[in-house]
Design an enzyme around this catalytic site. Structure first.
Site, PDB file in Angstrom:
ATOM      1  N   ARG A  42       0.827  -1.224   0.000  1.00  0.00           N
ATOM      2  CA  ARG A  42       0.000   0.000   0.000  1.00  0.00           C
ATOM      3  C   ARG A  42       0.851   1.260   0.000  1.00  0.00           C
ATOM      4  NH1 ARG A  42      -5.315  -1.631   1.640  1.00  0.00           N
ATOM      5  NH2 ARG A  42      -5.631  -3.063  -0.073  1.00  0.00           N
TER       6      ARG A  42
ATOM      7  N   ARG B 138      -7.269  10.842  -5.914  1.00  0.00           N
ATOM      8  CA  ARG B 138      -8.551  10.309  -5.430  1.00  0.00           C
ATOM      9  C   ARG B 138      -9.661  11.365  -5.330  1.00  0.00           C
ATOM     10  NH1 ARG B 138     -11.390   7.599  -4.216  1.00  0.00           N
ATOM     11  NH2 ARG B 138     -11.356   6.550  -2.206  1.00  0.00           N
TER      12      ARG B 138
ATOM     13  N   TYR C 276     -13.444 -13.494   0.328  1.00  0.00           N
ATOM     14  CA  TYR C 276     -14.251 -12.343  -0.109  1.00  0.00           C
ATOM     15  C   TYR C 276     -15.465 -12.794  -0.909  1.00  0.00           C
ATOM     16  CZ  TYR C 276     -10.975  -8.682   1.300  1.00  0.00           C
ATOM     17  OH  TYR C 276     -10.205  -7.816   2.024  1.00  0.00           O
TER      18      TYR C 276
ATOM     19  N   ASP D 286      -6.096  -4.124  -7.751  1.00  0.00           N
ATOM     20  CA  ASP D 286      -6.767  -4.674  -6.570  1.00  0.00           C
ATOM     21  C   ASP D 286      -6.921  -6.170  -6.755  1.00  0.00           C
ATOM     22  OD1 ASP D 286      -8.293  -3.567  -4.034  1.00  0.00           O
ATOM     23  OD2 ASP D 286      -9.341  -5.335  -4.768  1.00  0.00           O
TER      24      ASP D 286
ATOM     25  N   ARG E 137      -3.630   6.294   0.739  1.00  0.00           N
ATOM     26  CA  ARG E 137      -4.185   7.588   1.154  1.00  0.00           C
ATOM     27  C   ARG E 137      -3.267   8.430   2.018  1.00  0.00           C
ATOM     28  NH1 ARG E 137      -9.636   4.965   2.962  1.00  0.00           N
ATOM     29  NH2 ARG E 137      -8.103   3.302   3.080  1.00  0.00           N
TER      30      ARG E 137
END
Ligand code: CP3
Length: 345
Positions: A25, A38, A151, A74, A29
């Site tokens: 990552r 973003r 998932y 992803d 962010r």
């Protein structure tokens, strides 16, 4: 050939001039440049637009001086190509519209053809390679079958994985069919990334630590092992990552990977003892250690470095992804600290 090949040398257990460092990552962010991207685009638009994917991938290389780039993507993208729709919910992760619960659901999953279904990612890889121009190697990745299955079955991130385990125990035929399809898809997907130019691949089995060693061996290991076996002829280094895997490390090594990723729940030297010689280690600083003062980051990072003491095959990383509130200065100072740490011999 990349100019900075520390990361690839470490993957091959060769000596290095300084310990290589990159972060899971690393394009996230916490990074101002990423937050600006973003403001205009959602995560999946960035993933699916080669130009934006390249921009996000390269940001941390330029800002932090890390020794590897990881393609911005992803783990759910190839699953979408199998016919499973999902969205990404902020601060949560992937949420699936049509979770899998039966053999009929598994049978309806489509076979993925990366050149047709994931063209955007392969184009993104080619664009990144062109822009990096050999500055650092590019890592490709995929979710491991267990983590993808969790998932697909839960429909959203889970804490206890009850639905996943229920299917595993109650309908093992459906479970094994699903895992076989996922393993095949991941092999084909990673091979396509390698053909497009990635120089190493990481298999993310982020949630596999919820399994006992016995269950890992029966329900997950054979499928991850199949993937590493399928990739062995490519000669591209492989990294096998999971969290909460302290009791699974020996089995993860058996499944495969030139480098094993470890979180912070086990001291790195102890983890290395468990996996033994012949593989490298990546990790294992707690991402939360970057949230406070750099003094704390420094103490904990130096402890990791001291414990491996320059042993060939160490790749510095966090035990999981960089947290959104991490001060970017702590991350860039950490990169410098790792590079400047004096290796023995
Ligand atoms: O910089 C990099 O590491 C490359 C990019 C990357 C992303 N996802 C982009 C992303 C990578 C390697 C992944 C893999 C991924 N995706 C995993 C395996 C790694 C891990 O963390 O265990 C998993 C489990 C996912 C599923 C997923 N997608 C989660 C859990 C989240 C986070 C949700 C949140 O808001 O915290 C996402 C969204 C996502 N994918 C983000 C990024 C940078 C953050 C969301 C955002 O920008 O709003």
């Amino acid at each position: 050939m990349s100019r900075n090949d520390r990361f690839l040398r470490a993957c091959r257990l060769e000596p290095v001039d300084a310990t290589p460092v990159w972060f899971m990552r690393q394009a996230g962010r916490y990074l101002p440049g990423y937050r600006r991207l973003r403001e205009k685009y959602d995560v999946l638009t960035i993933c699916k637009t080669p130009e934006l994917c390249a921009e996000a991938t390269i940001l941390p290389v330029e800002q932090l001086g890390v020794d590897a780039a990881i393609i911005f993507a992803d783990i759910m993208l190839p699953v979408e190509a199998m016919g499973i729709s999902f969205r990404i919910e902020e601060s949560l992760g992937p949420v699936i519209q049509n979770p899998v619960s039966s053999m009929a659901d598994v049978e309806s999953l489509r076979i993925v053809e990366p050149q047709r279904d994931l063209r955007f990612l392969l184009d993104g890889i080619r664009l990144v390679k062109e822009r990096l121009n050999g500055k650092v190697p590019l890592i490709g990745f995929a979710g491991a079958p267990f983590t993808l299955a969790s998932y697909i079955i839960e429909g959203r991130p889970s804490r206890d994985f009850v639905k996943t385990k229920s299917l595993m125990y109650k309908d093992s035929e459906t479970w094994h069919e699903l895992m076989e399809k996922l393993a095949h898809m991941v092999s084909v997907y990673l091979r396509a990334q390698i053909e497009a130019g990635v120089e190493a691949v990481q298999l993310f089995d982020s949630w596999v630590g919820c399994l006992s060693p016995q269950d890992y061996e029966e329900y997950a290991l054979p499928y991850s092992k199949q993937i590493f076996r399928d990739l062995s002829s490519t000669n591209v280094p492989t990294i096998h990552f999971g969290t909460q895997t302290t009791t699974l490390l020996e089995l993860m090594k058996e499944a495969g990977g030139d480098v094993i990723g470890v979180d912070w729940r086990i001291p790195i030297d102890e983890a290395w003892k468990r996996v033994g010689d012949g593989v490298g280690i990546q990790g294992n600083l707690d991402p939360a250690a970057l949230l406070g003062s750099f003094e704390l980051t420094k103490t904990k990072a130096e402890d990791v470095l001291r414990r491996v003491s320059g042993r060939a095959g160490h790749i510095f990383n966090l035990g999981h992804g960089v947290l959104p509130n991490t001060p970017v200065e702590n991350v860039s100072r950490l990169v410098n600290l790792v590079h400047e740490y004096k290796l023995r011999g």
